[in-house]
Write an enzyme that holds these catalytic residues in place. Structure first.
Site, PDB file in Angstrom:
ATOM      1  CB  THR A 170     -26.841 -18.604  19.148  1.00 53.30           C
ATOM      2  OG1 THR A 170     -27.872 -17.889  18.434  1.00 53.30           O
ATOM      3  CG2 THR A 170     -27.458 -19.739  19.936  1.00 53.30           C
TER       4      THR A 170
ATOM      5  CB  CYS B 205     -32.889 -17.621  11.949  1.00 51.51           C
ATOM      6  SG  CYS B 205     -31.607 -18.335  12.974  1.00 51.51           S
TER       7      CYS B 205
ATOM      8  CB  CYS C  36     -34.464 -20.939  11.134  1.00 45.98           C
ATOM      9  SG  CYS C  36     -32.851 -21.718  11.381  1.00 45.98           S
TER      10      CYS C  36
ATOM     11  NE  ARG D 150     -21.583 -16.575  14.220  1.00 46.16           N
ATOM     12  CZ  ARG D 150     -21.535 -16.596  15.532  1.00 46.16           C
ATOM     13  NH1 ARG D 150     -21.491 -15.457  16.200  1.00 46.16           N
ATOM     14  NH2 ARG D 150     -21.512 -17.745  16.192  1.00 46.16           N
TER      15      ARG D 150
ATOM     16  CB  CYS E 205     -28.893 -18.800  10.602  1.00 42.86           C
ATOM     17  SG  CYS E 205     -29.176 -20.576  10.768  1.00 42.86           S
TER      18      CYS E 205
ATOM     19  CB  CYS F   5     -32.484 -20.590   7.746  1.00 42.16           C
ATOM     20  SG  CYS F   5     -32.080 -19.126   8.739  1.00 42.16           S
TER      21      CYS F   5
ATOM     22  CG  ASP G 142     -57.769  -5.391 -21.098  1.00 38.92           C
ATOM     23  OD1 ASP G 142     -56.824  -5.119 -21.852  1.00 38.92           O
ATOM     24  OD2 ASP G 142     -58.217  -6.549 -20.939  1.00 38.92           O
TER      25      ASP G 142
END
Length: 511
Positions: A47, A51, A55, A80, A82, A85, A456
């Site tokens: 694709t 992601c 996702c 590139r 998604c 998500c 402390d």
């Protein structure tokens, strides 16, 4: 046993990076476990998108998965983001806050916008290495160089402004750090497969739009998150004029590279609601980074809690309220000054001393939504202070003035990309600096997850209650089993006391 517990990504070294452990990544993606978000990114060969591990779409075939250590690396490989998500908006990798090596320091500086403001040469100069060394080591671990990582951050800043405001695109390009509107358009299209105009049109369908002066954002985190000590500590120690608790949110002023801002941070079940008012939108990425750092939102709470729960004396505390974070600061120098003011006095007295400094030497600002009045004074603002005006013992005056002088001269370097051990050594040489002050600064200003304030009083009291050693040396020896998360152990120990730092204030407490 959950998938996350089975494959907990608590690695701390270059040779054990999560994205290189293919089987672990596959199981995390198939489980859609959001606690892995930011540890690695999954690209799908068929694709062309990348992601988060969580996702919501149907996981791709294993043969089509590719794993990358950063969004920038996935983008550089031609993938590139998604659209479902939003992997570019996932929590950052915990590694950059857990480690103190060159790459981790570089990533903290890149997140703070140093590359955009000073270039790679400026980044290298701050780190004390050559540009070539920084480029090589960052690329080897992140799969992309500093410029590509800064470009990915600019793209996310641009998307936020495009989708959540009506600001003109040219102004957004400038605010996000792009050199031209053309570069801005090309980058947005390459990363998100949409033009800026298409992103804005799609976002308006959701009905969310901010004014140019106030931005409403959602800051993600890894679950679980216990807000009680985190927001309780910030509210209980808030310096009047600089910080406040109002309407269920912690608010404070921010001193930023190009101006100043006011932020409101409210805990929600699955995110932190953030409202930012900035005098210069170029500071957006830096402001978000500093707010995430303040709230320790990039921590890996599962790895931390698993380690601490191995101690049977700590385990009940961890199981009762998992996901405690270390409340930090948006300005290391500010916290160092406040740590000195808090030496051997109550929380209320420390706030009073700090408030006096703010009124006398802070920078006035306007807050249209609350009661904030000043930026905390810088070391330069305090450099010429008359010690006789300080209502504190003479020895503590000398300690404060010694710290201020060291910060102004650079003899004490507490910068976000600084070396933790070198900073400790520098602080150790200052008059009036003992283990409590040094480790408090290491824990909350430097962000060292293994800082330990064994001397402390609250820690010693909790140790006695739990049956732990109370002598500092013996407690430190016992605490070796908590490493590298001793700063988080301190949060669990403090939680045993009945103190306002351990609870979110009720509205009547702040009315």
């Amino acid at each position: 046993m959950s998938v996350f517990r089975e494959v907990s990504p608590a690695s701390r070294g270059r040779l054990n990076l999560v994205y290189e452990q293919t089987e672990r990544c596959i199981r995390a993606v198939q489980a859609k476990d959001d606690r892995f978000d930011g540890w690695f990114y999954t690209a799908v060969r068929t694709t062309g998108i990348y992601c988060r591990p969580s996702c919501p779409v149907v996981p791709p075939k294993v043969a089509n998965m590719r794993f990358y250590p950063s969004a920038a690396a996935a983008q550089a490989a031609g993938f590139r983001a998604c659209k479902r998500c939003r992997p570019d908006a996932s929590p950052g990798s915990p590694l950059w806050n857990e480690r103190a090596d060159l790459v981790a320091r570089a990533m903290r500086l890149i997140a703070d916008g140093v590359v955009d403001r000073e270039g790679v040469q400026g980044l290298a100069a701050r780190l004390g290495y050559s540009v070539r060394q920084v480029e090589r080591q960052v690329r080897a671990e992140l799969g992309a160089g500093p410029l590509a990582l800064a470009r990915a951050q600019r793209a996310e800043t641009a998307r936020l402004l495009v989708e959540t405001t009506a600001i003109p695109m040219g102004d957004i390009a400038h605010a996000a750090g792009f050199s031209s509107i053309r570069t801005f358009n090309e980058t947005v299209r390459a990363v998100f497969a949409r033009t800026p105009g298409e992103l804005r049109s799609r976002a308006r369908g959701g009905g969310r739009e901010n004014s140019p002066s106030v931005l409403a954002l959602r800051l993600p985190f890894r679950r679980p998150l216990c807000p009680d000590n985190l927001f309780g500590h910030l509210a209980a120690t808030a310096v009047p004029g600089v910080e406040e608790w109002r309407d269920g949110a912690y608010r404070r002023t921010l001193r930023l590279p190009h101006g100043h801002g006011v932020v409101s941070l409210r805990p929600e079940p699955d995110h932190i609601a953030c409202r930012l008012s900035l005098t210069d939108l170029r500071d957006l990425a830096a402001a978000i980074s500093r707010c995430r750092w303040l709230l320790d939102l990039d921590a890996d709470p599962v790895a931390v809690d698993e380690q601490l729960a191995m101690d049977p004396l700590l385990a009940p505390l961890v199981h009762a309220a998992p996901g405690r974070r270390v409340p930090r600061t948006t300005d290391p120098a500010e916290f160092a000054v406040r740590a000195v003011l808090g030496q051997q006095v109550s929380t209320a007295a420390a706030r009073t001393h700090a408030a006096r400094l703010v009124l006398a030497h802070g920078t006035p600002i306007e807050d249209r939504e609350g009661g904030l009045t000043h930026l905390f004074p810088t070391p330069e603002d305090l450099a010429g202070i008359d010690p006789e005006t300080l209502a504190m013992p003479k020895s503590r005056r000398a300690t404060l003035l010694g710290l201020v002088a060291a910060l102004v001269s650079g003899e004490a370097d507490l910068a976000v990309g600084g070396d933790w051990e070198r900073a400790r050594a520098q602080l150790d040489t200052l008059p009036g600096f003992g283990p409590w002050t040094v480790e408090s600064i290491a824990m909350r200003a430097l962000g060292d997850p293994d800082a330990f304030v064994g001397t402390d009083l609250g820690v010693k009291a909790a140790a006695g209650t739990l049956g732990l050693p109370t002598r500092p040396a013996a407690l430190a020896e016992h605490a070796t089993s908590w490493r590298p998360w001793r700063a988080y152990a301190v949060q669990y120990l403090w939680a045993t006391g009945d103190h306002p730092i351990n609870r979110i204030p009720a509205e009547e407490e702040t009315a």
